[in-house]
Design a protein around this motif. Structure first.
Motif, PDB file in Angstrom:
ATOM      1  N   ASP A 172     -29.843  11.406  36.900  1.00  0.00           N
ATOM      2  CA  ASP A 172     -28.520  11.505  37.653  1.00  0.00           C
ATOM      3  C   ASP A 172     -27.535  11.059  36.888  1.00  0.00           C
ATOM      4  O   ASP A 172     -27.448  10.252  36.092  1.00  0.00           O
ATOM      5  CB  ASP A 172     -28.624  10.858  39.218  1.00  0.00           C
ATOM      6  CG  ASP A 172     -29.759  11.488  39.990  1.00  0.00           C
ATOM      7  OD1 ASP A 172     -29.301  12.268  40.554  1.00  0.00           O
ATOM      8  OD2 ASP A 172     -30.902  11.011  40.035  1.00  0.00           O
ATOM      9  N   ALA A 173     -26.419  11.928  37.140  1.00  0.00           N
ATOM     10  CA  ALA A 173     -25.150  11.376  36.322  1.00  0.00           C
ATOM     11  C   ALA A 173     -24.673   9.812  36.941  1.00  0.00           C
ATOM     12  O   ALA A 173     -25.017   9.468  37.950  1.00  0.00           O
ATOM     13  CB  ALA A 173     -24.093  12.320  36.850  1.00  0.00           C
ATOM     14  N   PRO A 174     -24.225   9.143  35.803  1.00  0.00           N
ATOM     15  CA  PRO A 174     -23.633   7.605  35.956  1.00  0.00           C
ATOM     16  C   PRO A 174     -22.979   7.499  37.292  1.00  0.00           C
ATOM     17  O   PRO A 174     -23.145   6.587  38.049  1.00  0.00           O
ATOM     18  CB  PRO A 174     -22.979   7.234  34.853  1.00  0.00           C
ATOM     19  CG  PRO A 174     -23.289   8.388  33.975  1.00  0.00           C
ATOM     20  CD  PRO A 174     -23.788   9.582  34.389  1.00  0.00           C
ATOM     21  N   ASP A 226     -21.830   7.625  52.053  1.00  0.00           N
ATOM     22  CA  ASP A 226     -23.028   6.727  51.768  1.00  0.00           C
ATOM     23  C   ASP A 226     -24.118   7.112  52.444  1.00  0.00           C
ATOM     24  O   ASP A 226     -25.340   6.875  51.541  1.00  0.00           O
ATOM     25  CB  ASP A 226     -22.562   5.321  52.285  1.00  0.00           C
ATOM     26  CG  ASP A 226     -21.402   4.601  51.702  1.00  0.00           C
ATOM     27  OD1 ASP A 226     -21.478   4.581  50.462  1.00  0.00           O
ATOM     28  OD2 ASP A 226     -20.467   4.444  52.546  1.00  0.00           O
ATOM     29  N   VAL A 227     -24.042   7.667  53.586  1.00  0.00           N
ATOM     30  CA  VAL A 227     -25.513   8.289  54.118  1.00  0.00           C
ATOM     31  C   VAL A 227     -26.157   9.321  53.002  1.00  0.00           C
ATOM     32  O   VAL A 227     -27.192   9.370  52.975  1.00  0.00           O
ATOM     33  CB  VAL A 227     -25.102   8.990  55.467  1.00  0.00           C
ATOM     34  CG1 VAL A 227     -26.002   9.685  56.023  1.00  0.00           C
ATOM     35  CG2 VAL A 227     -24.886   7.762  56.388  1.00  0.00           C
ATOM     36  N   ALA A 228     -25.140  10.161  52.433  1.00  0.00           N
ATOM     37  CA  ALA A 228     -25.577  11.265  51.638  1.00  0.00           C
ATOM     38  C   ALA A 228     -26.292  10.589  50.294  1.00  0.00           C
ATOM     39  O   ALA A 228     -27.141  11.190  49.759  1.00  0.00           O
ATOM     40  CB  ALA A 228     -24.404  12.061  51.177  1.00  0.00           C
ATOM     41  N   ALA A 229     -25.452   9.477  50.022  1.00  0.00           N
ATOM     42  CA  ALA A 229     -25.960   8.918  48.593  1.00  0.00           C
ATOM     43  C   ALA A 229     -27.202   8.291  48.740  1.00  0.00           C
ATOM     44  O   ALA A 229     -28.405   8.290  48.062  1.00  0.00           O
ATOM     45  CB  ALA A 229     -24.956   7.993  48.200  1.00  0.00           C
ATOM     46  N   LEU A 230     -27.607   7.593  50.095  1.00  0.00           N
ATOM     47  CA  LEU A 230     -28.621   6.922  50.374  1.00  0.00           C
ATOM     48  C   LEU A 230     -29.834   8.134  50.567  1.00  0.00           C
ATOM     49  O   LEU A 230     -31.071   8.064  49.951  1.00  0.00           O
ATOM     50  CB  LEU A 230     -28.750   6.280  51.716  1.00  0.00           C
ATOM     51  CG  LEU A 230     -28.129   5.037  51.791  1.00  0.00           C
ATOM     52  CD1 LEU A 230     -28.111   4.463  53.352  1.00  0.00           C
ATOM     53  CD2 LEU A 230     -28.800   3.905  50.850  1.00  0.00           C
ATOM     54  N   ARG A 277     -31.011  -1.045  40.759  1.00  0.00           N
ATOM     55  CA  ARG A 277     -29.981  -0.022  39.975  1.00  0.00           C
ATOM     56  C   ARG A 277     -31.110   0.811  38.748  1.00  0.00           C
ATOM     57  O   ARG A 277     -30.458   1.882  38.739  1.00  0.00           O
ATOM     58  CB  ARG A 277     -28.866  -0.561  39.734  1.00  0.00           C
ATOM     59  CG  ARG A 277     -28.002   0.265  38.992  1.00  0.00           C
ATOM     60  CD  ARG A 277     -26.534  -0.644  38.309  1.00  0.00           C
ATOM     61  NE  ARG A 277     -25.638   0.321  37.719  1.00  0.00           N
ATOM     62  CZ  ARG A 277     -24.562   0.936  38.398  1.00  0.00           C
ATOM     63  NH1 ARG A 277     -24.630   0.870  39.825  1.00  0.00           N
ATOM     64  NH2 ARG A 277     -24.237   1.849  37.750  1.00  0.00           N
ATOM     65  N   PRO A 278     -31.613   0.235  38.003  1.00  0.00           N
ATOM     66  CA  PRO A 278     -32.198   0.635  37.003  1.00  0.00           C
ATOM     67  C   PRO A 278     -33.122   1.881  37.526  1.00  0.00           C
ATOM     68  O   PRO A 278     -33.285   2.931  36.924  1.00  0.00           O
ATOM     69  CB  PRO A 278     -32.980  -0.293  36.122  1.00  0.00           C
ATOM     70  CG  PRO A 278     -32.384  -1.811  36.751  1.00  0.00           C
ATOM     71  CD  PRO A 278     -31.802  -1.570  37.798  1.00  0.00           C
ATOM     72  N   ARG A 303     -22.841   5.905  43.040  1.00  0.00           N
ATOM     73  CA  ARG A 303     -22.829   5.906  44.641  1.00  0.00           C
ATOM     74  C   ARG A 303     -23.994   5.648  45.354  1.00  0.00           C
ATOM     75  O   ARG A 303     -23.858   5.102  46.492  1.00  0.00           O
ATOM     76  CB  ARG A 303     -22.322   7.509  44.893  1.00  0.00           C
ATOM     77  CG  ARG A 303     -20.959   7.871  44.420  1.00  0.00           C
ATOM     78  CD  ARG A 303     -20.993   9.168  45.128  1.00  0.00           C
ATOM     79  NE  ARG A 303     -21.642  10.359  44.355  1.00  0.00           N
ATOM     80  CZ  ARG A 303     -20.925  11.021  43.193  1.00  0.00           C
ATOM     81  NH1 ARG A 303     -19.544  10.503  42.690  1.00  0.00           N
ATOM     82  NH2 ARG A 303     -21.421  12.023  42.488  1.00  0.00           N
ATOM     83  N   MET A 304     -25.151   5.898  44.703  1.00  0.00           N
ATOM     84  CA  MET A 304     -26.271   5.532  45.474  1.00  0.00           C
ATOM     85  C   MET A 304     -26.492   4.033  45.392  1.00  0.00           C
ATOM     86  O   MET A 304     -26.920   3.373  46.375  1.00  0.00           O
ATOM     87  CB  MET A 304     -27.550   6.135  44.661  1.00  0.00           C
ATOM     88  CG  MET A 304     -27.593   7.642  44.845  1.00  0.00           C
ATOM     89  SD  MET A 304     -29.209   8.370  44.082  1.00  0.00           S
ATOM     90  CE  MET A 304     -28.964   8.158  42.446  1.00  0.00           C
TER      91      MET A 304
END
Length: 194
Positions: free
Chosen positions: A161-163, A36-40, A153-154, A168-169
């Motif tokens: 980025d891939a779905p 989650d840290v990486a995704a943020l 989200r949009p 994940r983000m």
């Protein structure tokens, strides 16, 4: 650029009553981990040049709901306070970047506590010398997690980025917002109940 009232990292901030160990336990409760840290952090690249557009959506929503707009309106006349809304908007834009940077250290924790106090009657309006409502009702603060994360989200999907990466983000943002609003709830909850 200097943002009036933005005091992240300032030695003048009170130390958070929530310890880093407490925060680690909170992260486990919401299943927030290194992924989650990486995704943020990946979301910063996506969101950094979209903050104004994001804030337009969020402010449009708040402005369309009189009970939400009341927190940014004069306590006597009930008229929205443009200067206050503008000052908060600048800090809110920085909050997007701070959330994406995911620096969950003591400075970050202390600033979360400051944000909490600024929503509560303890410090509401003091930063900007505003004459707005004296508190943001906790129910409004907590429930805004959904419109904030849903409408984000949009924006997360706009850079190609891939779905699965967008998902994940988005999930990391949902978890982070839940964590932050839980931190912000501290002044609203009796200390023995927190």
């Amino acid at each position: 650029m200097t943002i009036p009232g933005y005091t992240y990292g300032s030695s003048s901030l009170a130390r958070s009553p929530i310890t880093l160990d407490d925060f680690e336990r909170m992260k486990r409760s919401v299943l927030f981990g290194d992924d989650d840290v990486a995704a943020l952090r990946a979301s910063e690249r996506v969101l950094a040049d979209q903050t104004d557009a994001i804030l337009d959506v969020w402010y449009g929503f708040v402005g369309s709901q009189p009970h939400l707009l009341a927190s940014f309106s004069d306590a006597t006349t009930r008229a929205p306070l443009p200067g206050y809304l503008d000052a908060v908007r600048k800090r809110f834009g920085q909050w997007i970047l701070d959330t994406a940077r995911a620096e969950h250290d003591q400075k970050w924790l202390d600033y979360q506590h400051e944000i909490a106090l600024r929503h509560h009657r303890v410090k509401k309006n003091r930063t900007d010398g505003a004459s707005a409502a004296p508190i943001v009702p906790f129910r409004d603060l907590f429930l805004l997690v959904f419109p904030v994360t849903h409408t984000l989200r949009p924006f997360l999907a706009r850079k190609g980025d891939a779905p699965e990466q967008v998902e994940r983000m988005h999930q990391a943002w949902v978890k982070s917002c839940l964590l932050q609003v839980t931190l912000w709830s501290h002044p609203y909850v009796h200390p023995t109940d927190y």
